[in-house]
Each structure stands twice: as C-alpha cells, then as structure tokens.
Write an enzyme that holds these catalytic residues in place. Sequence first.
Site, PDB file in Angstrom:
ATOM      1  N   SER A 179       0.802  -1.224   0.000  1.00  0.00           N
ATOM      2  CA  SER A 179       0.000   0.000   0.000  1.00  0.00           C
ATOM      3  C   SER A 179       0.831   1.268   0.000  1.00  0.00           C
ATOM      4  O   SER A 179       0.810   2.061   0.946  1.00  0.00           O
ATOM      5  CB  SER A 179      -0.953  -0.034   1.182  1.00  0.00           C
ATOM      6  N   ASP A 224      -4.068  -1.537  -1.165  1.00  0.00           N
ATOM      7  CA  ASP A 224      -5.121  -1.901  -0.203  1.00  0.00           C
ATOM      8  C   ASP A 224      -6.497  -1.352  -0.585  1.00  0.00           C
ATOM      9  O   ASP A 224      -7.524  -1.976  -0.296  1.00  0.00           O
ATOM     10  CB  ASP A 224      -4.752  -1.494   1.237  1.00  0.00           C
ATOM     11  N   ARG A 227       7.367   6.163  -4.454  1.00  0.00           N
ATOM     12  CA  ARG A 227       7.891   6.784  -3.230  1.00  0.00           C
ATOM     13  C   ARG A 227       7.299   6.066  -2.036  1.00  0.00           C
ATOM     14  O   ARG A 227       6.239   5.443  -2.118  1.00  0.00           O
ATOM     15  CB  ARG A 227       7.511   8.272  -3.156  1.00  0.00           C
TER      16      ARG A 227
HETATM   17  C1  BGC Z   1      -0.428   5.098   0.302  1.00  0.00           C
HETATM   18  C2  BGC Z   1      -1.521   4.398  -0.469  1.00  0.00           C
HETATM   19  C3  BGC Z   1      -2.397   3.588   0.466  1.00  0.00           C
HETATM   20  C4  BGC Z   1      -2.908   4.467   1.609  1.00  0.00           C
HETATM   21  C5  BGC Z   1      -3.781   3.697   2.595  1.00  0.00           C
HETATM   22  C6  BGC Z   1      -1.016   5.873   1.471  1.00  0.00           C
HETATM   23  O1  BGC Z   1       0.011   6.419   2.249  1.00  0.00           O
HETATM   24  O2  BGC Z   1       0.284   5.986  -0.528  1.00  0.00           O
HETATM   25  O3  BGC Z   1      -0.957   3.561  -1.457  1.00  0.00           O
HETATM   26  O4  BGC Z   1      -3.469   3.064  -0.247  1.00  0.00           O
HETATM   27  O5  BGC Z   1      -1.799   5.013   2.297  1.00  0.00           O
HETATM   28  O6  BGC Z   1      -3.097   2.668   3.215  1.00  0.00           O
END
Ligand code: BGC
Length: 489
Positions: free
Chosen positions: A153, A206, A168
């Site tokens: 995620s 996620d 990133r």
């Molecule tokens: C991430 C996402 C993720 C979200 C929730 C963010 O910091 O960049 O990819 O879906 O957090 O977990």
Amino acid sequence: MSAVIEEATRIARQFEYSPEEVQRGVKEYIREVEEGLSEEGTTLSQIPTFVTSVPNGTEKGLYLAVDLGGTNFRVCSIDLHGNHTFSLTQSKIMIPREMMTSGSAKELFLFLARQIESFLRIHHNEHFEAHLKRKIAGTAREEDLFDLGFTFSFPVRQLGINKGTLIRWTKGFDIPDAVGQDVCALLQEAIDELNLPVRVAALVNDTVGTLMARSYTSPGETGTFLGAIFGTGTNGAYVEKLNKITKMAKIEHSDYDKSTGEMIINAEWGSFDNHLSVLPTTEYDRQLDADSNNPGIQMFEKRVSGMFLGEILRLVLLDLHKSQGLFKPASGSDVFIPESSSLYRQWGIDTSLLSIVEADKSKDLEQVKSALKDHLKVERASENDCKAVQTVVHAIGKRAARLAAVPIAATLISTGKLKEELVDIGVDGSLVEFYPNFEGYLREAMREVPEVGEAGDKKVRIGISKDGSGVGAALIALVASKEGAKPQL
Ligand code: BGC
C-alpha cells in the site's frame, strides 16, 4: 470561560472547513483527475491497476495474501467459498521500526519472506514439505505453487498485474534503495531464496483490495464502485472507463483484458493538491509537514489520516501547554507530565486517543481524563483541560472527515456515477471504523456539494469492508492466475 478553553476554541476555529471550501476542493479534485488520467507524474497519480473487472461473489479457491502497508505485516490464506463468503487464517507481526527506515530493500523483503515461511509451516506444512521433497527430487510442478496476492500500500507505477515499481514511500517508511525497483520481483526473489512454494501473482493496493472484497461480499447485484481507506494513510480506488484513461497509450505495460471496457484506477489521493491550491492549512499543518520525512508530499493525507491527526493534535496541545498552561499544575494541584510522556515525542499520539476523546459525551469527561493518563501520562487533568482537549480533537477530526468527502464526491461526479440508482462504496481503516460519526460528517459535507445534494444520501451506500487487503488480494491473485501471469525477474 477559562483562558485555556478560550484559546482552544480559537484554535479549533482554524480547523473549520466551510461548504464553499468543500466545493472548491471538489472542483480542483475533478481537474486533477482529468490531468492524472492523461499524463504521468501528476499530483494525483491515477494509477492504472490492470484489474479490469470486479468480482460477483461466485469466485472460488485457496489463495495466499500478504499485506505491507502500515504498522503491521500480515500473512493470510483465504478460502473463497464461491457464495459471497470466505474463511481466512492469518498471522500478523509488527514491522520493527528500524526495518522501516534504516534497512535495505533486501533485508526488508527477506524479513517478509521469512514470515511467509513460518506461516506456511504452521498452517500449510504438508503442502510445504511435499513441495520441498519434489524440489529436491527435481519434480516440482507449477500447479503446486500457491498464488499470492501482494497488498503493497504505497504508490507504485504499475506495469502489469504483478509488476510495479515503487514511486515513493509514505507513512513513515523510508528505504531509499527500494524506490524505482519492482516490488513483486523483490518479493519473489526473497521467496525463491527460501524455496517457498509461492508465486507472486498479483500486486494490489489496499484500496483496490477493499473494493474487490466489498464487491465479493456485498449484498445484491450492484458491483462495488469505489474502495477507500481512512486509516494510517488514506487513498481510494474506483472503476474507470478504459477510454478515459488516455495515458495508457503512453505507458509501457504488459497485456491485459480489455473486454470489460473498464479498469480500476488507484487514485493515490493522499497526494491530492500537493501544491496547496485549495487545502486548508493551519500553522500546525505547516509544522507537521516541515518536520516530516517527505515535506511537500501527501498533503491531503497529512490532514486526513490516522498517522497524522495524532501529530496535529500533539502540536496543538504542546502549544496550549506552553501558552496557556494546559496540563500544568495550578497552585494547590499536582497535575504534571513526566518527560517520558509521548506528548514530547514526534508521532507520539495515536489516533485511538482522538476516538476516545471524541466519544466521551459525559459532563465530567472522565474518559478523556483517563485516556490522557493512559496515552500521555497526564495525572488528574482538570475539567477545563479535558474540555480544551476535546474542543481541539473535535475540530481536527471533523475537518478530516469533511475533507474525506472531497475525493469521494468528486469521483462520483467525474464518472457520472450519480446518474445510477445505487452506488456501492467499501471503506476500511481505523478512522472510519472507530472515530465517532466520521461517516456522518463525511456525508454532511457531501450533501453540501450541489451535484450530490440530499439525493446522494439515498444513492450512495457506504459499507465497512473488513479484510480487504486479504480477501481482495486473493481475488486479484485468482484473476491473475487465470491469466497465467508470472513475475518476470
Ligand atoms: C499510500 C496508499 C495507500 C494508503 C492507505 C497511502 O500512504 O500511498 O498507497 O493506499 O496510504 O493505506
């Protein structure tokens, strides 16, 4: 009114987010959606996920899933029963803080593969041993491998269903040598090093998992349209028309099924309006960002999600402590805070404190008092102090929930989805699950957007989608394994 409450009320006002601001936010979000669908490297990433359909509840089979995305690493096996239900076995381990920030990519992925190994040994040992024997005998078979959905995620430039390079890190992770690498290949290498009978079949955000899981389990015929996380971080994924994703023509990618005419887009809305053209900003938001390990990035997330709300609160409380004597002993009283209090530690306040404080509707604020003791080691906080804390918490939480309405309303508008009878949304994360009335404030702000209005309340069904990262990843692994995708190393 006591000075501390007066000052808390003044600060709370800075967190108000008016209906006009909500509307301006929605307009800007829609602009960024269009931009993100047509170009790469935009503030809203709008990442194509190569998942081109949502499940209908009849999917079947046993799959593995792992989830790296916040404080914990989860390994699970999921048995999809094919009738909207599933059974799930899981283990969860906290990621050591040093591993999140000072290890190498190799160390991190080997650590993850080791957790998969111990999970298999505990829950699927027969299968594991049989595979090892066949491997030694040189008779290992492709079909004996578990297909695994990898919920990762963080923002990833996805190049295929099981291929994607890390753009990133977010949420406090910082392992520089992983950036730009294919995270599926990294995991597969570590898995192969340990000889595990596992094939990384799908790379899943996620939010995409949440969308898929909700669609699998949700009642009725309507497929789910949007999956959103309001937890440690925040983000959303939704179903977009393929012909609107004009940047597909410009990006390098593997083949995918185009028959549905749709694809799930991972918006990465945590980075909405990084340039701060419409997001509300207080001095506390500025300070939090300046002290973070990624200043100028994830600016929406820094105002909305669990990892950051506690820190905003901490900065406000410290301010009140210094300027108004919050938690300081008044003459004759012995309120004090020891140096070891997490009030003095960056990221020291967990969102659960906000949820407890907001939930206390009693007159004497006993729960606030005891939460301040448990979380911040504040002994016997005065009633005024408790009131001041609650005033500030309420303002920070309500702003977050109202902000959360912006990407949801904008996505409903930009996709024309509101023309339909019913729109299903799956949500997950500690804030939406535990922060009192989060959905209520979110819906209130959505109503203030004229294109959504009161009608939105009836049309838009929002449901908690638990275990999205497990079940959702399994569902995508299922689709991917049918397509025969293999990680390319
Ligand atoms: C991430 C996402 C993720 C979200 C929730 C963010 O910091 O960049 O990819 O879906 O957090 O977990």
